[in-house]
Motif scaffolding. Structure first.
Motif, PDB file in Angstrom:
ATOM      1  N   GLN A   1       1.040  -5.500  -1.084  1.00 40.68           N
ATOM      2  CA  GLN A   1       1.150  -6.665  -0.206  1.00 40.68           C
ATOM      3  C   GLN A   1       2.515  -6.730   0.488  1.00 40.68           C
ATOM      4  OE1 GLN A   1      -1.142  -9.131   0.576  1.00 40.68           O
ATOM      5  NE2 GLN A   1      -2.581  -7.741  -0.371  1.00 40.68           N
ATOM      6  N   THR A   2       3.543  -6.154  -0.137  1.00 42.24           N
ATOM      7  CA  THR A   2       4.886  -6.230   0.432  1.00 42.24           C
ATOM      8  C   THR A   2       5.148  -5.133   1.452  1.00 42.24           C
ATOM      9  OG1 THR A   2       5.719  -7.214  -1.609  1.00 42.24           O
ATOM     10  CG2 THR A   2       7.346  -6.260  -0.138  1.00 42.24           C
ATOM     11  N   PHE A   3       4.749  -3.910   1.144  1.00 43.85           N
ATOM     12  CA  PHE A   3       5.156  -2.776   1.955  1.00 43.85           C
ATOM     13  C   PHE A   3       4.068  -2.202   2.855  1.00 43.85           C
ATOM     14  CE2 PHE A   3       7.923  -2.571  -1.858  1.00 43.85           C
ATOM     15  CZ  PHE A   3       9.109  -2.883  -1.222  1.00 43.85           C
ATOM     16  N   ALA A   4       2.860  -2.718   2.819  1.00 45.08           N
ATOM     17  CA  ALA A   4       1.778  -2.151   3.614  1.00 45.08           C
ATOM     18  C   ALA A   4       1.327  -3.129   4.692  1.00 45.08           C
ATOM     19  CB  ALA A   4       0.597  -1.793   2.728  1.00 45.08           C
ATOM     20  N   ASP A   5       1.020  -2.569   5.843  1.00 44.68           N
ATOM     21  CA  ASP A   5       0.430  -3.334   6.936  1.00 44.68           C
ATOM     22  C   ASP A   5      -0.704  -2.474   7.494  1.00 44.68           C
ATOM     23  OD1 ASP A   5      -0.098  -5.220   8.849  1.00 44.68           O
ATOM     24  OD2 ASP A   5       1.492  -4.540  10.206  1.00 44.68           O
ATOM     25  N   GLY A   6      -1.886  -2.686   6.977  1.00 49.49           N
ATOM     26  CA  GLY A   6      -3.000  -1.816   7.337  1.00 49.49           C
ATOM     27  C   GLY A   6      -2.800  -0.460   6.692  1.00 49.49           C
ATOM     28  N   ARG A   7      -2.637   0.552   7.514  1.00 54.38           N
ATOM     29  CA  ARG A   7      -2.411   1.903   7.001  1.00 54.38           C
ATOM     30  C   ARG A   7      -0.963   2.350   7.192  1.00 54.38           C
ATOM     31  NH1 ARG A   7      -7.639   4.765   6.352  1.00 54.38           N
ATOM     32  NH2 ARG A   7      -6.292   6.515   5.860  1.00 54.38           N
TER      33      ARG A   7
ATOM     34  N   ALA B   1      10.702  -8.746   6.364  1.00 52.82           N
ATOM     35  CA  ALA B   1      11.246  -9.864   5.600  1.00 52.82           C
ATOM     36  C   ALA B   1      10.622  -9.982   4.217  1.00 52.82           C
ATOM     37  CB  ALA B   1      11.054 -11.160   6.376  1.00 52.82           C
ATOM     38  N   LYS B   2       9.380  -9.541   4.070  1.00 51.31           N
ATOM     39  CA  LYS B   2       8.750  -9.594   2.746  1.00 51.31           C
ATOM     40  C   LYS B   2       9.482  -8.695   1.757  1.00 51.31           C
ATOM     41  CE  LYS B   2       4.726  -8.678   4.519  1.00 51.31           C
ATOM     42  NZ  LYS B   2       3.317  -8.309   4.651  1.00 51.31           N
TER      43      LYS B   2
END
Length: 84
Positions: A53-59, A65-66
């Motif tokens: 949840q912190t380091f992924a955005d889609g693929r 900021a997270k």
């Protein structure tokens, strides 16, 4: 209508998982390896979920900021552990 099929399948699946947990013999649950895994598995799953949840955005892998918030929380947790 498809949403109700998904809700029903999820409810049946949850019930079956709970039923399987009740059917496991008590002797199996008393083994040291099973107890050690039962203690460590939630920590591993929560860590993996937090990282995803912190380091992924889609693929894609992102640092935003997270990640800074997670680092601040880790520092606060370490400082609290050190001060008692």
């Amino acid at each position: 209508m498809n949403i109700w099929i998904a809700i029903g399948a999820t409810a049946v699946g949850c019930y079956l998982v709970k039923l399987l947990g009740l059917l496991v013999p008590a002797g199996l649950l008393e083994r040291p390896l099973v107890q050690r895994l039962a203690a460590l598995l939630p920590v591993a799953l929560l860590s993996a979920l937090t990282a995803q949840q912190t380091f992924a955005d889609g693929r894609a892998l992102v640092l935003d900021a997270k990640a800074a918030g997670l680092a601040a929380a880790a520092v606060a947790l370490i400082l609290r552990a050190l001060t008692g």
